[in-house]
Design a protein around this motif. Structure first.
Motif, PDB file in Angstrom:
ATOM      1  N   UNK A 103       0.832  -1.198   0.000  1.00 22.17           N
ATOM      2  CA  UNK A 103       0.000   0.000   0.000  1.00 22.17           C
ATOM      3  C   UNK A 103       0.862   1.241   0.000  1.00 22.17           C
ATOM      4  N   UNK A 104       0.218   2.390  -0.143  1.00 20.18           N
ATOM      5  CA  UNK A 104       0.952   3.638  -0.034  1.00 20.18           C
ATOM      6  C   UNK A 104       1.543   3.771   1.369  1.00 20.18           C
ATOM      7  N   UNK A 105       2.259   4.847   1.572  1.00 24.05           N
ATOM      8  CA  UNK A 105       2.832   5.147   2.879  1.00 24.05           C
ATOM      9  C   UNK A 105       1.715   5.287   3.919  1.00 24.05           C
ATOM     10  N   UNK A 106       1.915   4.714   5.092  1.00 18.38           N
ATOM     11  CA  UNK A 106       0.990   4.865   6.218  1.00 18.38           C
ATOM     12  C   UNK A 106      -0.408   4.342   5.904  1.00 18.38           C
ATOM     13  N   UNK A 107      -0.463   3.230   5.171  1.00 14.61           N
ATOM     14  CA  UNK A 107      -1.760   2.629   4.830  1.00 14.61           C
ATOM     15  C   UNK A 107      -1.898   1.273   5.509  1.00 14.61           C
ATOM     16  N   UNK A 108      -1.457   1.228   6.764  1.00 18.86           N
ATOM     17  CA  UNK A 108      -1.469  -0.041   7.484  1.00 18.86           C
ATOM     18  C   UNK A 108      -2.869  -0.633   7.567  1.00 18.86           C
ATOM     19  N   UNK A 109      -3.866   0.216   7.827  1.00 17.22           N
ATOM     20  CA  UNK A 109      -5.232  -0.300   7.952  1.00 17.22           C
ATOM     21  C   UNK A 109      -5.666  -0.979   6.663  1.00 17.22           C
ATOM     22  N   UNK A 110      -5.340  -0.329   5.545  1.00 11.92           N
ATOM     23  CA  UNK A 110      -5.783  -0.882   4.258  1.00 11.92           C
ATOM     24  C   UNK A 110      -5.074  -2.179   3.907  1.00 11.92           C
ATOM     25  N   UNK A 111      -3.760  -2.229   4.111  1.00 14.43           N
ATOM     26  CA  UNK A 111      -3.070  -3.462   3.707  1.00 14.43           C
ATOM     27  C   UNK A 111      -3.438  -4.631   4.616  1.00 14.43           C
ATOM     28  N   UNK A 112      -3.681  -4.340   5.883  1.00 14.02           N
ATOM     29  CA  UNK A 112      -4.105  -5.427   6.771  1.00 14.02           C
ATOM     30  C   UNK A 112      -5.505  -5.907   6.382  1.00 14.02           C
ATOM     31  N   UNK A 113      -6.381  -4.967   6.033  1.00 14.27           N
ATOM     32  CA  UNK A 113      -7.722  -5.360   5.575  1.00 14.27           C
ATOM     33  C   UNK A 113      -7.638  -6.185   4.290  1.00 14.27           C
ATOM     34  N   UNK A 114      -6.716  -5.806   3.421  1.00 15.08           N
ATOM     35  CA  UNK A 114      -6.543  -6.568   2.176  1.00 15.08           C
ATOM     36  C   UNK A 114      -6.030  -7.975   2.463  1.00 15.08           C
ATOM     37  N   UNK A 115      -5.086  -8.059   3.400  1.00 19.23           N
ATOM     38  CA  UNK A 115      -4.550  -9.379   3.747  1.00 19.23           C
ATOM     39  C   UNK A 115      -5.659 -10.263   4.312  1.00 19.23           C
ATOM     40  N   UNK A 116      -6.503  -9.668   5.160  1.00 19.59           N
ATOM     41  CA  UNK A 116      -7.594 -10.442   5.755  1.00 19.59           C
ATOM     42  C   UNK A 116      -8.562 -10.918   4.675  1.00 19.59           C
ATOM     43  N   UNK A 117      -8.772 -10.074   3.687  1.00 21.20           N
ATOM     44  CA  UNK A 117      -9.676 -10.448   2.602  1.00 21.20           C
ATOM     45  C   UNK A 117      -9.075 -11.558   1.744  1.00 21.20           C
TER      46      UNK A 117
END
Lengths: 563, 563
Positions: free
Chosen positions: B540-554
């Motif tokens: 993900x972009x910089x500081x997009x921890x929430x998004x990449x973790x959500x993507x991993x969960x998906x």
């Protein structure tokens, strides 16, 4: 051509850009007219005076509602800025024609759509001469940069490239019309270079306008611009703001977009320069910051944090002032630490009085003040200073070498530096800085034991400099501004009072802390300083821009001088 | 004592800390038993197997609801970790007694209050041997650090000081029980040092467990810990995660607290090492990150940004998957860039297949894939590499010099470095990096023209390494992990498949890009790699921890291997 010829040519070109009808033929001497803030008004029409008396947020409201035309506003500020430059030497670049063209387009847009293009619709904004603007040169005070792009020829960027923030300002509807003077190297609290000479303080021309955003300070101080952008690595926004009775915001690193802006010692990344606004009131700081953050600058500058304006942070201050309906919240109060002295150099009498008056106003309004007794500032300042000489002046020396021009004495310390720091020394400094920042953070947290609010202090009130403004060539101590940069805290300056020689006498029988402190106290001469602005700063934690701006806006309502 | 004696003593002390009844007397050879992930289970009771099969979030749920006791859980993982170390050499420090004491206290708290102390109540958490834990040594793989605090004697911090994050983990209810192996210097994707030797990959002991958080990778890979903390300056979380079939999060700089954690080349601040979790599922990455952010780490670490977990960012992903009630949102879809190769070294056949399978699963689920054709990675990698050799190895060489021990060949490149970078060279590198980051950001933004979502791509799918795992001594290329660090992007690894020699044959007739690429392709031997995990990363972009973790969960729900 010699560097003298090039500088003279540039100096004259700046003057030539001022329309003939706006020239002052009978410019008064400094001694005859130290304060030119009222003096200037004789040259302005009633309409121009009305316009230029307004703050940026007022202008945005009037232009954004179609009450005023952007063109009228722009012309008024171009006129006042022209006068300002002739009295103060505060401009590096004048591009009034382009500004008036832009203003006409804004007016046409409004006429067609009956709405503003953005939150800064029609607001003239001045820029420190680090910002690149299409069609305009950037010298940053270096003779050797004239006719180049940051000292380099043939880059294809000359007068074409535009800094990201400049584009964002245009998108928000701002009208860009001039660029303001800086000290060459940017590393001084006075503004002096071999092109425009020395930028004077409009409220008291015996004093410095500050620096390095000293042209901004002088220009906005005399209302030649309602709002401007500066940069700050050691106080360079806050110093000119305080010296000129203005509000100035030093945001923390990563909040506002620096991308594509010229700089000194670019790439030193232990303590970074930041960009931020100077204005005549706190509402304008907020307006500008919001206008930029609403454009999501993290999509154009990889160093900007994805952190929109946080209304909740602003409310965390405001809810302790009133409940939003103008009613005092029962029990809601703020708590401030007050740093009366850093123990290295004491503030001179008017600065001491300014702190006392602000403290008294806050206490009167029901807030709490506790003494701020942090870890000693000296180790912090010593470590921070190293970062500014890491390259032993390699960068700035190469800029001077381009033309052969000499360094002003204000920055001549660079000449004596010889040895660059190496990687392991820089790393050690970074580790040291991190430890000092941790110590300060722990101290701040610990104040929860001293307050009655259930929180650590909300902010710290402290001097911005030991003097109301520096006397030319006598800026002897930067510790009150630099500690904020070293910790990367957010800080805003607020004007508190003006020097009154009848009140602010010399401190008789004062015992100096050391030689430097003695010299600084001696330099304070009530006769010379009479009438000068005195500002102080309100310091928040890192990345607390919303809170410090909210505090500045509140303080503005408390002080007789504010508003 | 010679360094050999000290290392041997330490190595034996680690073994001695394993209770006699948990010793394996008949440890199988690598060739007889390359995969020990099932083999290990013969030594565990039914209850221990049930517990250690659980993910951290499941354990938190069971311990947090009182269904399981923290002590039982802790004992089970201590047992499995003990077995793991004997098979893999993955532990540096064992403190089971302290862990069991802590677990008992958690159980007592639950018994009294009928609630969990925090979100990690009873969850055993392993720590890379950079974290300081009270009562425990930190060697970071250096013989010379044994009996010292980061190589220094008599600091008063030895076995007393605790890293900020360690304290936060305790506050959240985690049970700390062991510290895991690292390569000395931390600058390798393999884990080797003169104390514990070489850490093996549990799924295929012919391969590396990865590095530098290789002990974490091996230990969690074999379920000797459900959740661990590593650090990542060039892939050191993601490499061991991918090599061991795990989920690993590399957050951007400033998100999680590094304060008080030992490091290599501390103070190099052009590209910073970051801390982050490794776990057996994405939900546990989220649990850990939330548990830390909810404690407001910016109040204990001055380098942490005031940025709480942003549920809205998570929702920005989830709303394009389902509407929260398990119903497909009409038209909602995600868009991914896919980097099949960086053009410098091609991924080997199983990695290529993993990318293809993930892409196919996303397309099957209705999402969009576009080719990722960014600015060339080579200039980025070249500039980034400089930052790791700024000090020409001064720091790591001094650590080796403490004992006289030799460098492992994996990090021997440091030996050849001679000249430190000086300040102006470092500054130039920082400017270069900033320009490259800007170019990449602009490219990412530009993908809005390629997608049908009205947004630039939501994330980038790419290999984490050219191979499923490195063969010992043959980690020849880091570009697939380091580009993320150089850009400071957020990234998560997800396990996709395992090597199947019947499917993943050599690429017959392959034409190598260059000698290095040829060597890496040659190293891929289906017979050796058979059964190895294959993970890839979602960036993900910089500081997009929430998004990449959500993507991993998906993604975990889409893949047959996940969940």
């Amino acid at each position: 051509m010699t560097w003298q010829d090039i500088a003279k040519q540039k100096r004259e070109a700046i003057l030539t850009a001022i329309p003939q009808e706006w020239r002052i033929s009978d410019s008064p001497s400094i001694e005859d007219q130290p304060d030119v803030t009222i003096y200037i008004e004789q040259y302005l029409s009633k309409e121009e005076l009305e316009i230029t008396a307004c703050s940026a947020d007022q202008i945005a409201q009037k232009c954004g509602s179609g009450e005023w035309s952007a063109e009228d506003v722009t012309r008024a500020f171009c006129h006042r800025a022209s006068l300002a430059h002739q009295l103060l030497h505060c401009l590096h670049e004048i591009f009034f024609d382009a500004a008036i063209e832009d203003a006409k387009k804004l007016d046409a847009y409004y006429a067609e759509h009956k709405r503003a293009v953005g939150p800064l619709h029609g607001v003239p904004v001045s820029l420190k001469d680090q910002f690149h603007v299409k069609g305009v040169e950037t010298s940053m005070g270096y003779v050797g940069w004239i006719g180049t792009f940051e000292g380099k020829k043939g880059t294809g960027k000359e007068k074409v490239y535009e800094s990201e923030m400049v584009t964002m300002l245009r998108t928000a509807g701002a009208v860009l019309f001039c660029k303001t003077s800086v000290p060459h190297t940017l590393m001084s609290g006075e503004t002096v270079n071999n092109i425009i000479g020395y930028t004077l303080n409009p409220k008291n021309r015996r004093l410095a306008s500050g620096g390095s955003s000293g042209g901004e300070g002088a220009l906005i101080g005399i209302r030649g611009s309602p709002l401007g952008l500066g940069s700050d690595i050691g106080g360079s926004i806050r110093i000119p703001a305080a010296f000129n009775g203005l509000y100035g915001l030093r945001p923390s690193t990563g909040r506002l977009p620096y991308h594509g802006i010229a700089n000194s010692m670019d790439g030193q990344n232990s303590i970074l320069s930041v960009v931020g606004p100077l204005a005549t009131n706190a509402a304008s700081l907020r307006l500008l910051t919001l206008a930029l953050l609403d454009q999501k600058p993290w999509f154009v500058d990889p160093m900007v944090l994805e952190m929109p304006w946080r209304y909740m942070e602003e409310n965390a201050i405001n809810e302790n002032i009133h409940d939003g309906r103008g009613i005092e919240k029962p029990g809601g109060k703020l708590s401030f630490g007050v740093l009366e002295t850093d123990g290295i150099v004491n503030p001179t009498p008017p600065v001491r009085r300014a702190i006392e008056e602000l403290v008294a106003a806050l206490e009167e309004a029901g807030h709490e003040i506790i003494p701020w007794t942090p870890p000693p500032h000296k180790p912090l300042l010593d470590a921070g200073f190293k970062t500014w000489i890491f390259d032993s002046g390699t960068d700035v020396k190469s800029a001077f070498a381009l033309s052969g021009e000499p360094m002003a004495k204000q920055v001549a310390f660079f000449e004596k530096l010889e040895k660059e720091y190496k990687a392991s020394e820089i790393a050690a400094t970074n580790v040291e800085l991190r430890g000092l920042r941790k110590g300060y953070l722990d101290y701040w947290n610990s104040t929860i034991k001293e307050t009655s609010t259930g929180r650590p202090v909300d902010a710290v009130i402290c001097p911005l400099a030991p003097f109301p403004a520096a006397r030319p060539g006598r800026y002897g101590y930067y510790g009150y501004s630099t500690w904020v940069n070293i910790l990367d805290y957010s800080s805003v300056t607020v004007p508190v009072t003006v020097v009154d020689k009848a009140v602010d006498g010399r401190d008789e029988g004062y015992v100096a802390l050391d030689e430097r402190d003695g010299e600084i106290q001696d330099d304070y001469d009530p006769e010379i300083y009479d009438g000068a602005h005195v500002g102080v700063q309100i310091v928040g934690r890192r990345l607390q821009e919303e809170r410090v701006v909210a505090l500045a806006a509140y303080v503005e309502t408390l002080l007789p001088f504010g508003g």
